[in-house]
Enzyme design. Sequence first.
Site, short mmCIF file in Angstrom:
data_model
loop_
_atom_site.label_atom_id
_atom_site.label_comp_id
_atom_site.label_asym_id
_atom_site.label_seq_id
_atom_site.Cartn_x
_atom_site.Cartn_y
_atom_site.Cartn_z
N ASN A 105 0.82 -1.28 -0.02
CA ASN A 105 0.01 -0.03 -0.11
C ASN A 105 0.95 1.25 -0.08
O ASN A 105 2.14 1.11 0.40
CB ASN A 105 -0.92 -0.18 1.28
CG ASN A 105 -1.77 1.16 1.34
OD1 ASN A 105 -2.31 1.64 0.37
ND2 ASN A 105 -1.70 1.78 2.61
N SER A 134 4.60 6.86 2.55
CA SER A 134 5.17 5.49 3.07
C SER A 134 4.78 4.51 1.97
O SER A 134 3.50 4.64 1.89
CB SER A 134 4.89 5.12 4.28
OG SER A 134 5.11 6.43 5.41
N ASP A 143 -3.01 0.43 8.05
CA ASP A 143 -2.00 1.18 7.74
C ASP A 143 -0.71 0.90 8.81
O ASP A 143 0.07 1.91 9.22
CB ASP A 143 -2.07 2.82 7.84
CG ASP A 143 -3.15 3.14 6.68
OD1 ASP A 143 -3.30 2.53 5.47
OD2 ASP A 143 -3.82 4.20 7.04
C1 GAR Z 1 -2.72 8.98 -2.86
O1 GAR Z 1 -2.28 10.20 -2.14
C2 GAR Z 1 -2.22 8.02 -2.03
O2 GAR Z 1 -1.26 7.90 -0.94
C3 GAR Z 1 -3.66 7.90 -0.99
O3 GAR Z 1 -4.76 8.27 -2.13
C4 GAR Z 1 -3.95 8.97 -3.09
C5 GAR Z 1 -4.56 8.48 -4.44
O4 GAR Z 1 -4.15 9.14 -5.48
N1 GAR Z 1 -4.00 6.59 -0.40
C6 GAR Z 1 -4.58 6.77 0.72
O5 GAR Z 1 -5.05 7.57 1.27
C7 GAR Z 1 -4.89 5.10 1.20
N2 GAR Z 1 -5.28 5.09 2.49
P1 GAR Z 1 -4.33 8.43 -6.86
O6 GAR Z 1 -5.44 7.66 -7.07
O7 GAR Z 1 -4.04 9.75 -7.70
O8 GAR Z 1 -3.12 7.42 -7.00
#
Ligand code: GAR
Length: 206
Positions: A105, A134, A143
């Site tokens: 993740n 991370s 997480d």
């Molecule tokens: C990213 O910032 C990722 O780190 C976060 O969602 C966004 C997705 O962006 N993930 C989380 O918050 C997981 N709990 P993307 O759809 O453009 O890749």
Amino acid sequence: LPRIAVLASGRGSNLQAVLDAIAAGALAGEVVGVFSDKPSAPALQRVPQALRWSAAAKTYSDRDAFDADLAAAVAAVRPDWVLCAGYMRILGGAFVERFRGRMINIHPSLLPKYRGLHTHARALADGESEHGCSVHFVIPELDAGAVIAQAVVPVRGGDDAEALAARVLAVEHPLLLAVMRLAVGGRLAEHGATVTLDGHPLFTPL
Ligand code: GAR
């Protein structure tokens, strides 16, 4: 080629970074499916229809029922790696155990700080001077799996959550690709709280 299944709920920029790296010959893998709990997720549009699976979680009676369908669909593409790239629905223990050790993740905080949602706003509210992202192995606790790698960005005066999220996202893509290269190369392994690279334990911050 190593087979990568991607779970995504939203925009899919991390998925796109993976697709672009594969197309450029910079990642020796193959995206064999994109799976979403949101049928309208833009991430799905980034791959051909034959590679898409989605189901609206709210039409299921409970988490286990949704997870069972998702697990069957993911297993059907025989993934070597399952990548959660902006997947925003909690995965139950049975799902996680099924893909344990090959599920990764990306999370927008310097874990163990700010597990869960609204990480950028919480980092700002706490007056943090540094923030980041991370990449970690997924375990049933949210997480909380062993961290493989992190990237740090400064928090600047005048940042709002959106500005900070954009600065973090810019480092998410290269960090994720670096980890995915090691993963598909068979160089990473999870041993509970520790990650090994080529058999040697990586330092994990407490
Ligand atoms: C990213 O910032 C990722 O780190 C976060 O969602 C966004 C997705 O962006 N993930 C989380 O918050 C997981 N709990 P993307 O759809 O453009 O890749």
